[in-house]
Motif scaffolding. Structure first.
Motif, PDB file in Angstrom:
ATOM      1  N   ILE A  61       0.207  -1.075  -0.179  1.00 47.31           N
ATOM      2  CA  ILE A  61       0.268   0.048   0.440  1.00 47.31           C
ATOM      3  C   ILE A  61       0.621   1.212   0.141  1.00 47.31           C
ATOM      4  CG2 ILE A  61      -2.076   1.406   1.265  1.00 47.31           C
ATOM      5  CD1 ILE A  61      -2.734  -1.506   2.007  1.00 47.31           C
ATOM      6  N   GLU A 157      -7.356  -9.611   2.392  1.00 47.66           N
ATOM      7  CA  GLU A 157      -7.691 -10.732   2.899  1.00 47.66           C
ATOM      8  C   GLU A 157      -8.953 -11.525   2.690  1.00 47.66           C
ATOM      9  OE1 GLU A 157     -10.455  -8.243   6.116  1.00 47.66           O
ATOM     10  OE2 GLU A 157      -8.814  -7.774   7.302  1.00 47.66           O
ATOM     11  N   LYS A 183      -3.063 -15.168   7.430  1.00 55.15           N
ATOM     12  CA  LYS A 183      -4.372 -15.388   6.514  1.00 55.15           C
ATOM     13  C   LYS A 183      -4.238 -16.459   5.293  1.00 55.15           C
ATOM     14  CE  LYS A 183      -4.719 -10.766   6.033  1.00 55.15           C
ATOM     15  NZ  LYS A 183      -4.136 -10.324   7.643  1.00 55.15           N
ATOM     16  N   GLY A 190       4.500 -11.733   4.781  1.00 53.13           N
ATOM     17  CA  GLY A 190       4.745 -11.026   3.801  1.00 53.13           C
ATOM     18  C   GLY A 190       3.622 -10.286   2.914  1.00 53.13           C
TER      19      GLY A 190
END
Ligand SMILES: Cc1ncc(COP(=O)(O)O)c(C=O)c1O
Length: 376
Positions: A61, A157, A183, A190
């Motif tokens: 991001i 997600e 996850k 990662g």
């Protein structure tokens, strides 16, 4: 029954074999072999041109905002209910975070609230595919296009989720995935940045390696930048997991189905929505309680923990957190974002790890129902 964790991976002999190969052979001239295989397979899976493996999704991001030249004076809109990593990079680049409300069905960014938050300074928006669900992408993209706002998709997600047949991670100019240990696809820690545009891709490759041209061996840095890279062992683990993605996603959907069935006789609890045309991969199974029941998420999590069942809170609105609470934008969000403030206090994430059996899920639901029958 042993303590039930809130999340966790599904690791098989394949993952162990790939990581063993990486730790044995991925050195010297082979140092990047696993990264290349993982990135190519990931880009193909989502249907985007370029993938860059990173130490975490937060870096993805951050790099996306830098590539879009977002900086001081710019505003970036984020949904109020998300993990802080969706928003923190906005502060890293010196821009202003604007917190929009969530949609009552999907709990993702609400298109109307997004549009209402737009000003002449708005440069980007970061919709989040919350808990594996998809927002109303048609509506969000129409608003963004109308106002010429860049979309960075936080797909952290939502690996494997789909909206009208299109995969999560293919809706923005850039998208970001997380492979944190909790996850669906994990590399321990990662992340992956996906990008179609050649120039933006080149810029991210340059910024992620201390401001030097990709492949530079002369230590020639033309800007002060960042060091964002994952290890070969992580890339090997990621590739093994990606080659098993269909079964990982199917197991998540099966776990959700077990919860749906076990809670079918309970009207006061809403679970994750799956709108027509959406494939939700249910990273987390979330229970939203009717406020009239009198249970807050904090009390319920504490009571479940006493039964050796680990739950987590639905994200607090970012605008309610000490990290942001003092900001003017947060004060505006607190009076505007009624859905975020109505849902969050009464919602918890139930155990959703890939090691769960149907017996575990039934035990969790029985414990939950027994608690809800008692007074808070
Ligand atoms: C919605 C969302 N965005 C971003 C992130 C950040 O991921 P990472 O921890 O890999 O940086 C997460 C991780 O939990 C997340 O859930």
């Amino acid at each position: 029954m042993e303590r039930i964790p809130v999340s966790g991976p599904w690791i098989t002999a394949k993952e162990i074999a790939y990581v063993t190969d990486a730790v044995t052979n991925a050195w010297y001239g082979n140092a990047n072999v696993w990264h290349e295989r993982f990135e190519k397979a990931f880009a193909e899976y989502v249907g985007v041109k370029h993938a860059i493996s990173l130490p975490h999704c937060t870096a993805a991001i951050h790099l996306s905002l830098l590539a879009l030249k977002v900086g001081p004076g710019d505003e970036v809109i984020v949904p109020d209910c998300t993990w802080i990593a969706s928003a923190a990079p906005v502060t890293y680049v010196g821009a202003t975070t604007v917190f929009a409300d969530i949609d009552p069905q999907t709990w993702c960014l609400d298109a109307k609230s997004f549009e209402a938050c737009i000003t002449t300074r708005t440069k980007a928006v970061i919709p989040v595919n919350l808990y594996g669900n998809m927002p109303d992408w048609d509506a969000l993209r129409a608003v963004a296009a109308r106002h010429n706002i860049a979309i960075i998709e936080d797909a952290a997600e939502s690996i494997g989720s789909e909206y009208k047949g299109r995969k999560a991670g293919s809706f923005g100019v850039a998208s970001a995935f997380s492979f944190h240990g909790s996850k669906t696809l994990t590399t321990g820690e990662g992340g992956m940045l996906l990008i179609d545009d050649e120039e933006a891709h080149q810029r991210c490759m340059f910024l992620r390696d201390h401001g030097r041209a990709p492949g530079d061996k002369m230590f020639w840095n033309t800007e002060v930048a960042y060091k964002y890279k994952m290890s070969s062992m992580q890339a090997a683990l990621g590739l093994a997991q990606l080659e098993r993605i269909e079964e990982l996603v199917e197991r998540k959907r099966q776990i959700f189905g077990w919860y749906r069935e076990a809670l079918s006789d309970t009207e006061d609890i809403a679970l994750n929505d799956e709108a027509p045309g959406v494939k939700n991969t249910y990273w987390m199974v979330t229970a939203v309680l009717d406020a009239k029941m009198g249970w807050t998420k904090e009390r319920l999590i504490a009571a479940m923990a006493e039964q050796a069942i680990d739950c987590r809170p639905f994200f607090y609105p970012l605008s309610s957190l000490p990290a942001y609470g003092y900001l003017e934008q947060a004060a505006m969000a607190r009076s505007r974002n009624t859905t975020a403030y109505n849902v969050s206090p009464y919602a918890i994430n139930l155990p959703s790890g890939l090691n769960l059996t149907q017996a575990h899920v039934e035990h969790v639901v029985e414990s939950l129902k027994a608690l809800l029958r008692s007074r808070p």
